[in-house]
Design a protein around this motif. Structure first.
Motif, PDB file in Angstrom:
ATOM      1  N   TYR A 162       0.819  -1.212   0.000  1.00  0.00           N
ATOM      2  CA  TYR A 162       0.000   0.000   0.000  1.00  0.00           C
ATOM      3  C   TYR A 162       0.856   1.267   0.000  1.00  0.00           C
ATOM      4  O   TYR A 162       0.305   2.380  -0.057  1.00  0.00           O
ATOM      5  N   LEU A 163       2.185   1.127   0.059  1.00  0.00           N
ATOM      6  CA  LEU A 163       3.046   2.270   0.347  1.00  0.00           C
ATOM      7  C   LEU A 163       4.059   2.569  -0.746  1.00  0.00           C
ATOM      8  O   LEU A 163       4.928   3.423  -0.557  1.00  0.00           O
ATOM      9  N   SER A 164       3.950   1.927  -1.884  1.00  0.00           N
ATOM     10  CA  SER A 164       4.960   2.136  -2.923  1.00  0.00           C
ATOM     11  C   SER A 164       4.954   3.583  -3.421  1.00  0.00           C
ATOM     12  O   SER A 164       6.022   4.173  -3.652  1.00  0.00           O
ATOM     13  N   GLY A 165       3.789   4.162  -3.591  1.00  0.00           N
ATOM     14  CA  GLY A 165       3.705   5.557  -4.034  1.00  0.00           C
ATOM     15  C   GLY A 165       4.303   6.504  -3.012  1.00  0.00           C
ATOM     16  O   GLY A 165       4.941   7.509  -3.365  1.00  0.00           O
ATOM     17  N   LEU A 166       4.115   6.183  -1.760  1.00  0.00           N
ATOM     18  CA  LEU A 166       4.646   7.007  -0.673  1.00  0.00           C
ATOM     19  C   LEU A 166       6.167   7.005  -0.707  1.00  0.00           C
ATOM     20  O   LEU A 166       6.820   8.052  -0.575  1.00  0.00           O
ATOM     21  N   ARG A 167       6.753   5.836  -0.899  1.00  0.00           N
ATOM     22  CA  ARG A 167       8.208   5.733  -0.924  1.00  0.00           C
ATOM     23  C   ARG A 167       8.778   6.502  -2.114  1.00  0.00           C
ATOM     24  O   ARG A 167       9.822   7.156  -2.001  1.00  0.00           O
ATOM     25  N   ALA A 168       8.088   6.445  -3.239  1.00  0.00           N
ATOM     26  CA  ALA A 168       8.552   7.176  -4.422  1.00  0.00           C
ATOM     27  C   ALA A 168       8.495   8.682  -4.176  1.00  0.00           C
ATOM     28  O   ALA A 168       9.409   9.426  -4.568  1.00  0.00           O
ATOM     29  N   TYR A 169       7.431   9.143  -3.541  1.00  0.00           N
ATOM     30  CA  TYR A 169       7.308  10.578  -3.222  1.00  0.00           C
ATOM     31  C   TYR A 169       8.457  11.029  -2.336  1.00  0.00           C
ATOM     32  O   TYR A 169       9.090  12.056  -2.592  1.00  0.00           O
ATOM     33  N   LEU A 170       8.737  10.272  -1.271  1.00  0.00           N
ATOM     34  CA  LEU A 170       9.795  10.658  -0.343  1.00  0.00           C
ATOM     35  C   LEU A 170      11.161  10.645  -1.035  1.00  0.00           C
ATOM     36  O   LEU A 170      11.967  11.566  -0.842  1.00  0.00           O
ATOM     37  N   SER A 171      11.402   9.617  -1.823  1.00  0.00           N
ATOM     38  CA  SER A 171      12.682   9.518  -2.521  1.00  0.00           C
ATOM     39  C   SER A 171      12.904  10.702  -3.454  1.00  0.00           C
ATOM     40  O   SER A 171      14.013  11.235  -3.549  1.00  0.00           O
ATOM     41  N   GLY A 172      11.840  11.143  -4.103  1.00  0.00           N
ATOM     42  CA  GLY A 172      11.943  12.283  -5.014  1.00  0.00           C
ATOM     43  C   GLY A 172      12.214  13.589  -4.306  1.00  0.00           C
ATOM     44  O   GLY A 172      12.568  14.583  -4.962  1.00  0.00           O
TER      45      GLY A 172
END
Length: 487
Positions: A471-481
């Protein structure tokens, strides 16, 4: 009732409804100076005084309302208990008021809920559960009592029989929205404890959707970014200031993101014989509100004003904790005010709590927080807030590198003695074995971590996010960016 008194009462009611509590209090006081035998006016005066922080006066006014025969005296006693417990840290008088309320109305739901909450603050699990079960004996579908009972259970067991009941009240249309929300968060916690992670995530998602529906103002991402920009501009450098008071006394500030381990850090520190746990004190945010608009209102403060703020702060702490030596101020969101804090208390030490970013964000999402924290009901908004918090903390670290220590939750639970020793050394405190005897601590804890910090140390919260990774893949991408590395 003569016309002048009636007009004053109407004005007082209008002021109270508008949230102008100081003006309302003055109007009610004017009425009662000529017509003292009006119990409802005493009650409304007490409420207005409570809202402006005049707690002793509010208690006196509630007593006047009781003495003059105000209706529902048990509710007035509950209101007194809330003042004693939440604002004066006087749990003995809070309990007396609640038991007096129950002697008048043995089935008072508000009295039983508040008494149960007081038992939780003390770590008295069975006594707390008894209060909630008394409510459920008369109303087996009381959503709030079910939620509180569920939250008082150990996180990993004994919950199966409550799941169906919580499912039922969450789905029931007539359940009040706020109570339905509380029950949905409790349902998510129980499902998580049963390792039913997909069901738990959906329960938490529903709970947060219900919470958002009760928030009148959505989280303003642009506004948060502007606030951080303004704070950095208002406090561009460390300002050297001598203060006679701060040379001899300063609180220990513990701050960081909510759910980052601040309660645990405070419990470790307050295990030291010299330290008193202050909990989430209100004085710094209250001062910032007086300096509205903050931070612009804080820029022009002179040394005399700053010393007066320091004296007022110490007086307030001394009133709540007489005879203290050192006291902690554990408001997580005080990270916003560190520039102001360091001007008031130049020698203040800041314990900044940190943990794995994914665990931190998920823990915020899984907790029923105040609606004023309007970022907390959306994973994306929490992540945005987190990035801005990190940006501001980087600024404070650059200004005060020797006065800010990162207390890493994940490192601590893995190597507690080493982490605690570093923490105490930073604060200038000698080693004390009591600092690690968390499960033996008897002090009050008034946060969502009330049960966790009374257990022996455990590591199950580190890496918890992996149960919900899909459920958190989009969240991790946002933070990484945005330059935040997620595990």
């Amino acid at each position: 009732m003569d016309a002048a008194v009636g007009e004053l009462l109407r004005e007082a009611a209008i002021r109270r409804e508008r949230g102008q509590f100081a003006e309302a209090a003055r109007a009610y006081a004017a009425v009662l100076s000529v017509r003292p035998n009006l119990p409802d006016a005493w009650y409304n005066l007490a409420y207005s005084q409570r809202m402006i922080g005049a707690y002793d006066q509010a208690l006196t006014s509630y007593d006047e309302a009781l003495a003059r025969g105000a209706p529902h005296p048990e509710e007035i006693l509950v209101n007194k208990a809330v003042i004693y417990s939440d604002f004066l840290r006087d749990d003995a008088n809070a309990e007396r008021a609640l038991r007096a309320a129950l002697s008048l109305a043995p089935d008072s739901v508000s009295a039983l809920l508040n008494l149960g909450n007081l038992h939780e603050d003390r770590g008295e699990r069975e006594a707390a559960r008894s209060c909630y079960e008394r409510i459920l004996e008369r109303d087996g579908e009381n959503a709030r009592a079910l939620a509180r009972l569920a939250n008082a259970l150990p996180a990993d067991g004994g919950a199966e029989d409550l799941l169906d009941r919580l499912h039922k009240v969450v789905r029931r249309p007539q359940t009040l929205l706020e109570e339905r929300t509380e029950a949905a968060f409790a349902l998510g916690r129980l499902l998580d404890g049963c390792a039913r992670y997909d069901e738990a995530f959906h329960a938490y998602a529903m709970a947060n959707e219900l919470s958002r529906s009760q928030t009148s103002t959505a989280y303003d991402r642009d506004g948060m970014e502007r606030l951080v920009d303004q704070i950095i501009a208002a406090f561009p450098q460390a300002v050297a200031r001598s203060s006679a008071l701060s040379e001899h006394w300063s609180p220990i500030f513990v701050c960081g993101m909510f759910r980052s381990g601040s309660t645990l850090a405070e419990q470790v520190i307050s295990g030291h014989p010299r330290v008193t746990a202050g909990g989430e004190l209100e004085m710094i945010p209250a001062l910032a509100r007086k300096l509205s608009p903050f931070p612009a209102g804080a820029v022009s403060l002179n040394d005399a004003q700053l010393d007066q703020f320091a004296r007022s702060y110490r007086a307030a702490v001394s009133r709540i904790f007489p005879g203290h030596d050192l006291v902690t101020d554990k408001r997580p969101d005080n990270f916003i005010y560190l520039g102001l804090i360091k001007r008031i208390f130049p020698r203040a030490k800041i314990v900044h709590t940190v943990r794995d970013v994914m665990d931190n964000i998920l823990s915020v999402y899984f907790l029923h927080l105040d609606h004023n924290m309007n970022y907390a009901s959306s994973l994306e908004d929490i992540a945005h807030y987190y990035v801005q918090y990190r940006r501001l903390m980087a600024h404070w670290r650059a200004l005060y590198p020797d006065d800010i220590l990162d207390f890493d939750y994940d490192l601590f639970v893995g190597r507690p003695k080493e982490s605690a020793a570093s923490l105490l050394a930073f604060l200038g405190l000698d080693w004390a074995d009591e600092c690690l005897a968390l499960e033996q601590r008897k002090n009050l804890v008034r946060t969502a971590s009330v049960w966790q910090v009374r257990e022996p140390l455990y590591t199950r919260s580190s890496g918890r996010w992996r149960h919900y990774a899909k459920y958190l893949s989009g969240l991790r991408a946002y933070l990484s960016g945005r330059g935040v590395t997620a595990s």
